[in-house]
Design a protein around this motif. Sequence first.
Motif, PDB file in Angstrom:
ATOM      1  N   LEU A 125       0.828  -1.205   0.000  1.00  0.00           N
ATOM      2  CA  LEU A 125       0.000   0.000   0.000  1.00  0.00           C
ATOM      3  C   LEU A 125       0.863   1.256   0.000  1.00  0.00           C
ATOM      4  O   LEU A 125       0.635   2.199  -0.774  1.00  0.00           O
ATOM      5  CB  LEU A 125      -0.915  -0.009   1.230  1.00  0.00           C
ATOM      6  CG  LEU A 125      -1.785   1.231   1.461  1.00  0.00           C
ATOM      7  CD1 LEU A 125      -2.827   1.357   0.360  1.00  0.00           C
ATOM      8  CD2 LEU A 125      -2.463   1.161   2.828  1.00  0.00           C
ATOM      9  N   GLY A 126       1.863   1.285   0.867  1.00  0.00           N
ATOM     10  CA  GLY A 126       2.705   2.464   0.969  1.00  0.00           C
ATOM     11  C   GLY A 126       3.478   2.769  -0.299  1.00  0.00           C
ATOM     12  O   GLY A 126       3.807   3.927  -0.569  1.00  0.00           O
ATOM     13  N   SER A 127       3.785   1.737  -1.088  1.00  0.00           N
ATOM     14  CA  SER A 127       4.541   1.932  -2.325  1.00  0.00           C
ATOM     15  C   SER A 127       3.636   2.054  -3.553  1.00  0.00           C
ATOM     16  O   SER A 127       4.142   2.129  -4.676  1.00  0.00           O
ATOM     17  CB  SER A 127       5.522   0.769  -2.530  1.00  0.00           C
ATOM     18  OG  SER A 127       4.821  -0.461  -2.668  1.00  0.00           O
ATOM     19  N   GLY A 128       2.323   2.072  -3.328  1.00  0.00           N
ATOM     20  CA  GLY A 128       1.399   2.186  -4.450  1.00  0.00           C
ATOM     21  C   GLY A 128       1.274   0.930  -5.277  1.00  0.00           C
ATOM     22  O   GLY A 128       0.868   0.981  -6.446  1.00  0.00           O
ATOM     23  N   THR A 129       1.612  -0.210  -4.682  1.00  0.00           N
ATOM     24  CA  THR A 129       1.551  -1.501  -5.375  1.00  0.00           C
ATOM     25  C   THR A 129       0.237  -2.194  -5.041  1.00  0.00           C
ATOM     26  O   THR A 129      -0.132  -2.291  -3.870  1.00  0.00           O
ATOM     27  CB  THR A 129       2.727  -2.401  -4.950  1.00  0.00           C
ATOM     28  OG1 THR A 129       3.956  -1.685  -5.092  1.00  0.00           O
ATOM     29  CG2 THR A 129       2.768  -3.675  -5.776  1.00  0.00           C
ATOM     30  N   ARG A 130      -0.459  -2.699  -6.035  1.00  0.00           N
ATOM     31  CA  ARG A 130      -1.721  -3.415  -5.784  1.00  0.00           C
ATOM     32  C   ARG A 130      -1.423  -4.747  -5.105  1.00  0.00           C
ATOM     33  O   ARG A 130      -0.593  -5.516  -5.573  1.00  0.00           O
ATOM     34  CB  ARG A 130      -2.464  -3.641  -7.102  1.00  0.00           C
ATOM     35  CG  ARG A 130      -3.813  -4.371  -6.941  1.00  0.00           C
ATOM     36  CD  ARG A 130      -4.585  -4.377  -8.249  1.00  0.00           C
ATOM     37  NE  ARG A 130      -3.853  -5.041  -9.310  1.00  0.00           N
ATOM     38  CZ  ARG A 130      -3.917  -6.359  -9.555  1.00  0.00           C
ATOM     39  NH1 ARG A 130      -4.673  -7.150  -8.787  1.00  0.00           N
ATOM     40  NH2 ARG A 130      -3.241  -6.883 -10.554  1.00  0.00           N
ATOM     41  N   TRP A 131      -2.129  -5.012  -3.999  1.00  0.00           N
ATOM     42  CA  TRP A 131      -1.899  -6.233  -3.231  1.00  0.00           C
ATOM     43  C   TRP A 131      -2.881  -7.319  -3.637  1.00  0.00           C
ATOM     44  O   TRP A 131      -4.095  -7.081  -3.730  1.00  0.00           O
ATOM     45  CB  TRP A 131      -2.025  -5.972  -1.735  1.00  0.00           C
ATOM     46  CG  TRP A 131      -1.886  -7.197  -0.887  1.00  0.00           C
ATOM     47  CD1 TRP A 131      -2.861  -7.849  -0.201  1.00  0.00           C
ATOM     48  CD2 TRP A 131      -0.672  -7.942  -0.655  1.00  0.00           C
ATOM     49  NE1 TRP A 131      -2.353  -8.946   0.454  1.00  0.00           N
ATOM     50  CE2 TRP A 131      -1.014  -9.028   0.190  1.00  0.00           C
ATOM     51  CE3 TRP A 131       0.649  -7.790  -1.077  1.00  0.00           C
ATOM     52  CZ2 TRP A 131      -0.062  -9.958   0.612  1.00  0.00           C
ATOM     53  CZ3 TRP A 131       1.587  -8.715  -0.655  1.00  0.00           C
ATOM     54  CH2 TRP A 131       1.227  -9.782   0.183  1.00  0.00           C
ATOM     55  N   VAL A 132      -2.382  -8.524  -3.884  1.00  0.00           N
ATOM     56  CA  VAL A 132      -3.206  -9.682  -4.250  1.00  0.00           C
ATOM     57  C   VAL A 132      -3.089 -10.718  -3.139  1.00  0.00           C
ATOM     58  O   VAL A 132      -2.026 -11.348  -2.981  1.00  0.00           O
ATOM     59  CB  VAL A 132      -2.755 -10.298  -5.587  1.00  0.00           C
ATOM     60  CG1 VAL A 132      -3.628 -11.508  -5.927  1.00  0.00           C
ATOM     61  CG2 VAL A 132      -2.798  -9.269  -6.701  1.00  0.00           C
TER      62      VAL A 132
END
Length: 357
Positions: A125-132
Amino acid sequence: MTNLDDLPIRDDLRGLSPYGAPQLDVPVRLNTNENSHPVPEPVVEAIGKALAAELRELNRYPDRDALALRADLAEYLGHGLTVEQVWAANGSNEIQQQLLQAFGGPGRSALGFVPAYSMHPLLALGSGTRWVPARRGVDFGLTVEEAVAQVREHQPDVVFLCSPNNPTGTALDPAVIAAVLDAAPGMVVVDEAYAEFARPGTISALAVLPGHPRLVVTRTMSKAFGFAGGRLGYLAADPAVVQAVQLVRLPYHLSALTQAAARAAVTHRDALLGTVSAIMAQRDRIVATLRERGLRVADSDANFVLFEVGGDQTTVWQALLAQGVLVRDVGLPGWLRVTAGTSAETDAFLSAMETVR
């Protein structure tokens, strides 16, 4: 007083709570997987001397690449690793954050098999990466077929594998790591924070590194080394991975004091790691005793044990706390996690468990 919601905070951060376990003043703290054994006095003295040697030059920036520390860590890990293949930061959390900054980010995704380390989705979340959030199978296990199917379905840019897995404690079959490497289109990060506690015969992902430039193995000194307050994590990978994370690391991110203390700790690793076998014995004692009492308990290669309480885990957590024993509610209905500490702490936990069932 200004409310957080009154600030122009990012929408995806609204309503969230900071990561963290309860920090309560109780006699027996077994909730954060720290090493309960204090640092031996000779090591305290060695670290003190190393810190003192740095104090007169605190007006100067530290070695921003931490070359001497990385060389020490490479020598500790073995497997023919060199300084070019090792990187260090303030805990393995910062290491993994840097990996997501370099290989994740907006428009990219990271996948993890839950339940697993709860910081991974927050780092995403902090790096703007979508979490799956991929899923584990029966009894929190992960087979080659289950892992490969979900990786192929989601095609993530980063895959997180925990071995041993937190909060379940079990190490991965090396075949799962190899299969995920073959199936994943991007980076594969194996979080080995608890590797030193693994049962005999457990194979580290370090053995798989040669010939796999997209594989990263992360470690920490917080657990087995008893260096949680020192904040030192590190990775082993292809030299190109180290070059990539250097693009996103903050300048001089590791202080001269952190580097000096960590180097002294690595030098005196025999003394610091001398508690590992005692902790493993307490872990195995907890597993055996709880199973004898009829509870389901996950196999553990770590310094903690995940166990089923036979009811509402919040109620049991509160009952243990009332007796001065703090364990971890990891959010799994019906399950709690307890750190394997000293013999006396295990006595206190097992005695408390007798009264809450």
